[in-house]
Every structure is written in structure tokens, then in C-alpha cells.
Design an enzyme around this catalytic site. Sequence first.
Site, mmCIF file in Angstrom:
data_model
loop_
_atom_site.group_PDB
_atom_site.id
_atom_site.type_symbol
_atom_site.label_atom_id
_atom_site.label_comp_id
_atom_site.label_asym_id
_atom_site.label_seq_id
_atom_site.Cartn_x
_atom_site.Cartn_y
_atom_site.Cartn_z
ATOM 1 N N HIS A 267 0.830 -1.205 0.000
ATOM 2 C CA HIS A 267 0.000 0.000 0.000
ATOM 3 C C HIS A 267 0.861 1.248 0.000
ATOM 4 O O HIS A 267 2.026 1.204 0.374
ATOM 5 C CB HIS A 267 -0.922 0.017 1.222
ATOM 6 C CG HIS A 267 -0.207 -0.023 2.532
ATOM 7 N ND1 HIS A 267 0.240 -1.198 3.104
ATOM 8 C CD2 HIS A 267 0.150 0.958 3.392
ATOM 9 C CE1 HIS A 267 0.827 -0.931 4.252
ATOM 10 N NE2 HIS A 267 0.802 0.382 4.455
ATOM 11 N N ALA A 268 0.264 2.348 -0.398
ATOM 12 C CA ALA A 268 0.986 3.621 -0.366
ATOM 13 C C ALA A 268 -0.001 4.758 -0.500
ATOM 14 O O ALA A 268 -1.085 4.605 -1.059
ATOM 15 C CB ALA A 268 2.002 3.688 -1.502
#
Lengths: 161, 517
Positions: free
Chosen positions: A76-77
Site C-alpha cells: 500500500h501507499a
Amino acid sequence: MTNGLAAHDLSPNDLINAELVDLDVAAADRYEVTRGLAARMEKTGRVTDLETFLGDVRAREEQMPTGLEGGIGIPHARSTAVTAATLGFARSADGVDWGAPDGPAHLIFLIAAPAGGSSEHMTILAALARRLVRPAFKQALHDATSPDDVVALINKEVLGR
Amino acid sequence: MKIVAVTSCPTGIAHTYMAAESLEVAAEEAGHEILVETQGAAGSDPLSAEQIGAADAVIFAADVEVRDRERFAGKPLIQVGVKKAINDAPALLAEAERAAKEPVPASAAGAPPAPATKVDANAGFGTHLRQWLMTGVSYMIPFVAAGGILIAIAFLIGGAKIASKVNGGTFEGVTYAGVSTDHLDKLLSQTGFAGVLFFIGSTAFKMLVPILAGFIAYAMADRLGLVPGIVGGLLASAIGAGFLGGLVAGLLAGFLALQMKKLRVPRGVAGVMPVVVIPLVTTAVVGTLMLVVIGQPIAAATTHLTNWLNGLGGSNAVLLGAILGLMMAFDLGGPINKVAYTFGVASLSAGNLTIMAAVMAAGMVPPLAMALSTVLRPKLYTKSERQAGEAAWLLGASFITEGAIPFAAADPIRVIPSLMAGSAVTGAMSLGFGATSRAPHGGIWVVGLIGKPLLYVLAIVVGVLISTLCVTFAKSLGESDADFDTEPESAASTYPSAGSVPSPAGSRTPAGATVRS
């Protein structure tokens, strides 16, 4: 472009659609899985620059692998290349190593969040993250037979509709 | 039981909430009441002072510094990485329950910021032991760097005789009176600025064993370990037990302080336990053991080892060089390395300049080899390792072997034997060539004090190339995704990121420090 437009259409309030689900991902490693899901996001228009987004995901992954016990990977980011909170889902029967101590990940969630995301976006992602640790939710994803099942499940559990 | 918890993670969109959910579900199943403050991107709903006040225990499941942690001061605290809460929340709750039952919260949450350790609460004994030693070594490294480079500069501007000028003694036929420690005001006039620098550097070096011992104990038992550890280390130095003695003193002090911390005492006495009773008892016991019981045998063993090395020197210089090289690279600045180094310095004062040269050359190899390998095959290394690699050029050139520790700590099996191979060759070549060093420290910067400098540099280059090849090859075997897997699993276990400076991270992080992962 026979049915492409309809399939890729993702209404502004959606987190995921069938195009963002890959129930039998074939990829050698986590980079490929992530890239595959991210490319799907790019097609929907939620990711504006594939390489920027992948770089951001990788930077997070390098801090500490996001694999969790129980066969889950959650790359994720928060990224400037993301327009709205978006989820990509991949399932792998053989599993893909995601750095968890107890084995490879079978359920992989690529979570994309806009860099300056509104708290509304973040609240949705928080609700999603909370579901990810529930055994029933995981089991339902394991049992899903079509991408539409997955989309319906996530819409119901996370967005409450 | 009532529990409050804080969860947080670097990105604040996933782990924070997963950990919160896991804790809430597990608490409900176990019949506890829990309130979780999620310090994530969706904004947090801070726990109120009443809620915290009513709690029996506090859990921090956090990979970044908990915001406003002083709110939790004085509460029994369990602090872990965020993944621990996701993977095993029931065990965490059980731990919190135990913490709540302890009569004295030995290390209270929100206590004043303390130095970091590298200890991961969830690891096995072997890992723990390594983390304790690593904590001690990482606090020692800056002393080595500062002291070593100051000494090198002193030799550079004052010449090889500066040590004798300051300490007194005979050097190359000239006898110096030295500067008495009672008349340090004469230091500058008698020995010049070089003498001043030498004295400062030597003083930093004198702190190596006490700091090593003190922070090994600190890693085990928090600040309660510091006093018995540092005093035990000083005594180890005084008795001639050196680094091995310091290591034992540190472990002993940490163990003892840890046991005393667990003692259940009446509340009236509890207040003075950490301030008076524990330091008094642990220091008396560790000190007595070091002076009377175990210090002497360790000192004797060290002497024995030195004699054995001396014996080798006569018969087979190349073998001695190889052995010293192996020792220098075996623990990269740890006790074994320092035994070899101390042997080199002792030989130097006895007038044998070749052993010092071999030790220094072998000690320069590991950081240089790692630096070269990160440049040749950057893909085999994580970002922080590549940064450590950049620093390792300077550290290696300055004979600060510790520059290779970040790599060895992350992947000891592949790294340490590779480095030992190169250092052994360098040590053997240096002694074989009969290269000499009049300086006990300084690396390439004191090359002017080296006899046969070209062959000396050749020995170093060959060793560096051997180590680089070995480590690069070993790393490329089954290490295709090194970028992910060599990072520590938990934020609470990490190691120096740049070799010379401990990177504070983990369970007791000073406010304002950068925290990885």
C-alpha cells in the site's frame, strides 16, 4: 473498445470493481503481482502514473514487508499518482512470498490512497483494513468464485451497501 | 480488565486499523474492555485522561513514535511493533494482564525519553543475545570513531613518537618522561596540539569497555543495567580482562538488574528500588564478581591468548597474520576483534611494528569490501545498506572495522565468513611482506607512518577484492529479493544504519529521533 468502457468504469464513490480483481494471479513474485494490480488501476484512471505509484508502494514495502501471518499481503501507499482511494485484489492458490514469517500470501490487497487524501477516503480505507483481520471476511474472499462476488462482498462489508 | 491501546504505522492506512481491530476482537473474546486510539491517516480520536486513568494496562502497538505518550506515564506498558498486535493479539493481551499485576511498573510508559536499544521483545534467546551485544557495540562505535580518528590525526601531525611523548616511555632510542595525569596543564606545552589530540583520543578509547558493558546491560534491563554494567566494564579494564571481561560484566549486570526488577516488593519500598536499592546491590555484586571471582580467569585467558599469538609470531608470521585477520573480521569490532587489536598495540609498545600493521590492514578490509560490494551490485542491498555502504568507505579507510556491522547484523551467515576470508589474506600478506606501522590507529590516513607502504596497500586491496567477491557471490545465492527480506521484521529490532552512529529505533526511542519502518 467493445465493452471496455463499461468494464473499466469506476464510479467516484467505488473502492473496487471487477476489473480490479484477479482471482487466479499468475506472477513470479510480489513485484509482478503489485505491478499487475497497479496496471489495472491505471486502466481505470485511478492511478495516473504507474511508475510513480509503484515506486511509492515499493518504498513502503522496503521499510518493512507488508506480508502478514495468515497468508495476507497488503502492499500500500499514499501517492501523488492516485486520484481516489482504490483497492485491487489478487488471489493466488500457490501463494506469493510477501515477507511474512509463516509462509506466502494467498490474498493480496493493493491499497492505493491519494497523497493528500480527505479523511473520508482514509475512513473508508480504515474500515477496509479492519475487515482484513476478520477470519470470516478472509474466508469469504477465499471462497469467492467470481470477481463480482469479491466486489459485492467488499461493497457490503466496507462501504455498507 | 480495562486496557487502553495506541496503534500506529508508517503509512497510517492499513496496519494501524488492522491492529486496532485485532486487539478489539481479542479483548472481547477474552472478556476485557479495550479502547484503542488509532493514530493513522483517518485522524485519531484521542483517549481521554479519564479513560487512560481507569485503565489497568497500556499497549503500544506502534512502528512510529506514539504521539503524546506522556499521557500514559506511570501505567504498566507493553510496547511492541504493530504487526505483533495483528498476528497475535491474544498473547499481547495476556502480556498486558501480567504487566498490570506487577506491583511496580518498572519501566513506566512516558518516562523521559531514553536511548534506544536494538532489542525485539518477541525474539528467542539466541537472537536476544545478539541484540544485546549489538546494542552494546553500536553505542561503542562512536567512541571508536571519535577516538580512533583523533589518535590518527595526532600521529599524523605529531609523528610516531607522540604516544611515548604523552604516556612516557622509550621510542626508537629516545626516552620520554611523559605527562603526568596530575599535570595535564603541561600537556600542550610539552607535547603540542598533537599530544592534546592523542590524549583526548586515548580517553575516548578508555571508554570502550565500560560503554560496551554498560549498554549490553542497558539493552537487557533498561537504565537499571547502566550502573552495574559501566562499573563492571571499568573494573574489567582495570583488572586486564579487556573486552571479553566487559562483555561478561555487561551480561552479568543486565541479567542481575533484570532479575531484581522483577522482584515483588511492598509499595513503600518500591519507590526507592530503582533509585537506590537495585543500583546498590547490582553494582556491589557485579563488582565483586569481576574483581574477585571471574575477572582474573578472563584476564588470564586473555594473557594466555596473547602469549599464544606471540609464540606464533616467532615461528610463522604468515599464519599469525591470517589468524589476526580472522579475529579482526570475526566480530567486526566486538571482543574478539579488540583482543587482536589490543595484541597489536601491545606488540607496538614492545617494539614490534609488523603486527600492528597487519592488524590495522586486516581491520580496514571489511568495511571497504562491503562498500565496494554495494557499489558493484546495489540490487543485493537494501536502501539503508547502500547508505551504510557509502559511509563504510570512510570508516574502512580510517580503520574503523565496525563500519561493516550493519551488513553483518543483517546477514551474518553470508557476510562474516566472506569478510574473514579477505581479512585473513590481508593480515597474512602484510606480515609476510613485513610491512610496519608506527601508529596504532588511523588507517590510510597514517600511511606516512607505514613501512613498505606500497606492499601494505597491495595487501589491503587483495583482501578487499577477495571479500567483495565472496560476499557478492554469497549474497546473490538465493537472495533474489534481498530488498525486502533483510530488513528487520519488527521496528523494535534494528541496527546502526550508517555504521558510525547508532540509529535510534524501537521500544525506547528518544523524542524527535527518526524511526525506521
